[in-house]
Design a protein around this motif. Structure first.
Motif, short mmCIF file in Angstrom:
data_model
loop_
_atom_site.label_atom_id
_atom_site.label_comp_id
_atom_site.label_asym_id
_atom_site.label_seq_id
_atom_site.Cartn_x
_atom_site.Cartn_y
_atom_site.Cartn_z
N PRO A 89 0.82 -0.84 0.19
CA PRO A 89 0.02 -0.02 0.04
C PRO A 89 0.84 1.21 -0.01
N GLN A 90 0.49 2.34 -0.61
CA GLN A 90 1.06 3.64 -0.68
C GLN A 90 1.04 4.23 0.79
N GLY A 91 2.35 4.48 1.15
CA GLY A 91 2.50 5.37 2.47
C GLY A 91 3.22 4.33 3.42
N VAL A 92 3.26 2.93 3.02
CA VAL A 92 3.76 2.14 4.15
C VAL A 92 5.23 1.76 3.76
N ALA A 93 6.02 1.81 4.98
CA ALA A 93 7.82 1.84 5.04
C ALA A 93 7.63 0.18 4.28
N HIS A 94 8.69 -0.01 3.64
CA HIS A 94 8.83 -1.25 2.98
C HIS A 94 10.27 -1.04 2.36
N HIS A 95 10.89 -2.48 2.20
CA HIS A 95 11.97 -2.74 1.25
C HIS A 95 12.02 -4.09 0.86
N TYR A 96 12.39 -4.30 -0.62
CA TYR A 96 12.55 -5.65 -1.25
C TYR A 96 13.70 -5.89 -2.06
N SER A 97 14.16 -7.07 -2.31
CA SER A 97 15.26 -7.31 -2.93
C SER A 97 15.36 -8.54 -3.55
N ALA A 98 16.15 -8.86 -4.64
CA ALA A 98 16.23 -10.17 -5.41
C ALA A 98 17.06 -11.02 -4.45
N ASP A 99 16.76 -12.23 -4.54
CA ASP A 99 17.84 -13.28 -4.17
C ASP A 99 19.19 -13.18 -4.61
N GLU A 100 20.17 -13.33 -4.05
CA GLU A 100 21.67 -13.26 -4.24
C GLU A 100 21.94 -14.44 -5.28
N THR A 101 21.69 -15.64 -5.14
CA THR A 101 21.86 -16.77 -5.83
C THR A 101 20.99 -17.06 -6.86
N SER A 102 19.69 -16.68 -6.69
CA SER A 102 18.61 -17.06 -7.84
C SER A 102 17.63 -15.68 -7.94
N PRO A 103 18.46 -14.69 -8.55
CA PRO A 103 17.44 -13.38 -8.75
C PRO A 103 16.42 -13.50 -9.18
N TRP A 104 15.22 -12.76 -8.70
CA TRP A 104 13.96 -12.91 -9.37
C TRP A 104 13.75 -12.20 -10.80
N THR A 105 12.63 -12.69 -11.41
CA THR A 105 12.26 -11.89 -12.68
C THR A 105 10.78 -11.38 -12.24
N ILE A 106 10.65 -10.28 -12.41
CA ILE A 106 9.54 -9.62 -11.89
C ILE A 106 8.75 -8.69 -12.78
N TYR A 107 7.43 -8.77 -12.97
CA TYR A 107 6.50 -7.69 -13.53
C TYR A 107 5.89 -6.73 -12.43
N TRP A 108 6.13 -5.42 -12.59
CA TRP A 108 5.86 -4.71 -11.57
C TRP A 108 4.96 -3.43 -11.94
N ILE A 109 4.13 -3.02 -11.09
CA ILE A 109 3.17 -1.78 -11.76
C ILE A 109 2.96 -0.87 -10.26
N HIS A 110 3.27 0.40 -10.47
CA HIS A 110 2.74 1.45 -9.40
C HIS A 110 1.46 1.91 -10.06
N PHE A 111 0.56 2.13 -8.89
CA PHE A 111 -0.79 2.61 -9.46
C PHE A 111 -1.54 3.40 -8.32
N LYS A 112 -2.42 4.09 -8.54
CA LYS A 112 -3.00 5.01 -7.61
C LYS A 112 -4.46 5.05 -7.86
N GLY A 113 -5.34 5.99 -7.39
CA GLY A 113 -6.52 6.37 -7.69
C GLY A 113 -7.64 6.07 -6.65
N ASN A 114 -8.91 6.74 -6.85
CA ASN A 114 -9.84 6.74 -5.59
C ASN A 114 -10.53 5.59 -5.40
N ILE A 115 -10.24 4.14 -6.05
CA ILE A 115 -11.00 3.09 -5.56
C ILE A 115 -9.89 2.14 -5.28
N THR A 116 -8.34 2.47 -5.40
CA THR A 116 -7.63 1.58 -5.10
C THR A 116 -7.50 1.21 -3.95
#
Length: 294
Positions: A89-116
């Motif tokens: 969720p927006q405004g929530v502290a976080h961190h994320y990272s790929a694995d060192e030995t088997s790094p991820w392949t990711i699809y990602w989207i940032h989004f917002k709006g009044n029903i989200t």
């Protein structure tokens, strides 16, 4: 740990101009409910790392389709494997990272709006977590690529309306995974079960791939794709597995000679039959029968 924010071979990303969002997205009643602010794809994203102490201005969806990664949202940690996703969720502290030995392949989207916020609330009620899992669906990836490709063509009103009306469908495919593409899932399961029954009924024959596909009214390429997705094996290889399974029964419960068993399975060459049996079972038909006797 080495960390970098971008620079992965094959990466793709689009950051929509904030002036475009303010002028054409947030005031547009068609798409003001949910619209994309950033979108991207990171393959084999070694050393990928993001940390936001005060969160993001948008909600973030990260879908891991290969490799591994980890995330911490607020104070809770998550491990992500293929098929896993997180929605931050927006405004929530976080961190994320790929694995060192088997790094991820990711699809990602940032989004917002009044029903989200309501969309995320529904997701969290269903999952009691920021993390979920989905089965792999080509159609989900095609939908992502469709949105991305349209945005690559610019920010016309039609493009923005189309892409962001698709966004809700894309988000829904994660939140309601069991419902997503259910017609294709049902067709796939029913079709493959019918084709396996057809194989069992014709176990004494050598059926060409084309005939198998025709038995369920599909093209060879579509049938082969559906079959392998469902079973993990190409149709002919699966059919041979059924033949070997039947051969094991003959070896256990009859005194048929090896050549007779091959004939009953529609295999004219007993040596070919023996090689096929040995490859799957790890021993020859004769050794299998001897083991049964002993």
């Amino acid at each position: 740990m080495l960390r970098k924010k971008e620079g992965f071979a094959g990466q793709r990303a689009i950051v929509l101009p904030r002036t475009i969002l303010a002028k054409y997205c947030s005031p547009n009643p068609l798409i003001a409910g949910a619209y994309i602010t950033d979108i991207g794809y990171y393959p084999n994203a070694k050393f990928h790392y993001r940390e936001r102490e005060h969160g993001s201005d948008q909600h973030i969806l990260i879908y891991c389709c290969e490799g591994k990664g980890s995330a911490q949202i607020k104070k809770e940690g998550y491990q992500l494997n293929p098929g896993d996703f997180i929605i931050i969720p927006q405004g929530v502290a976080h961190h994320y990272s790929a694995d060192e030995t088997s790094p991820w392949t990711i699809y990602w989207i940032h989004f917002k709006g009044n029903i989200t916020n309501s969309i995320l609330k529904k997701f969290q009620l269903k999952n009691s977590s920021y993390k979920g899992s989905v089965d792999y669906q080509d159609s989900r990836i095609r939908l992502f690529e469709d949105m991305y490709s349209n945005l690559e063509m610019g920010y016309s009103n039609d493009n923005l309306c189309y892409v962001n009306m698709c966004l809700q469908h894309f988000l829904t495919s994660f939140i309601f995974n069991d419902n997503y593409n259910v017609a294709d899932k049902k067709q796939s399961i029913d079709t493959i079960n019918v084709s396996i029954s057809y194989m069992q009924q014709h176990i004494h024959e050598m059926i060409p791939l084309k005939t198998m596909a025709q038995s369920v009214n599909l093209s060879v390429s579509h049938f082969s794709s559906l079959f392998k997705k469902k079973t993990g094996f190409p149709p002919i290889e699966y059919f041979n597995h059924l033949k070997v399974q039947k051969a094991c029964q003959y070896l256990l419960f009859t005194d048929f000679r090896i050549k007779e068993i091959a004939d009953k399975l529609g295999i004219e060459d007993p040596y070919y039959f023996s090689r096929m049996f040995t490859k799957l079972m790890g021993m020859s038909p004769v050794a299998y029968r001897t083991k049964r006797i002993s």
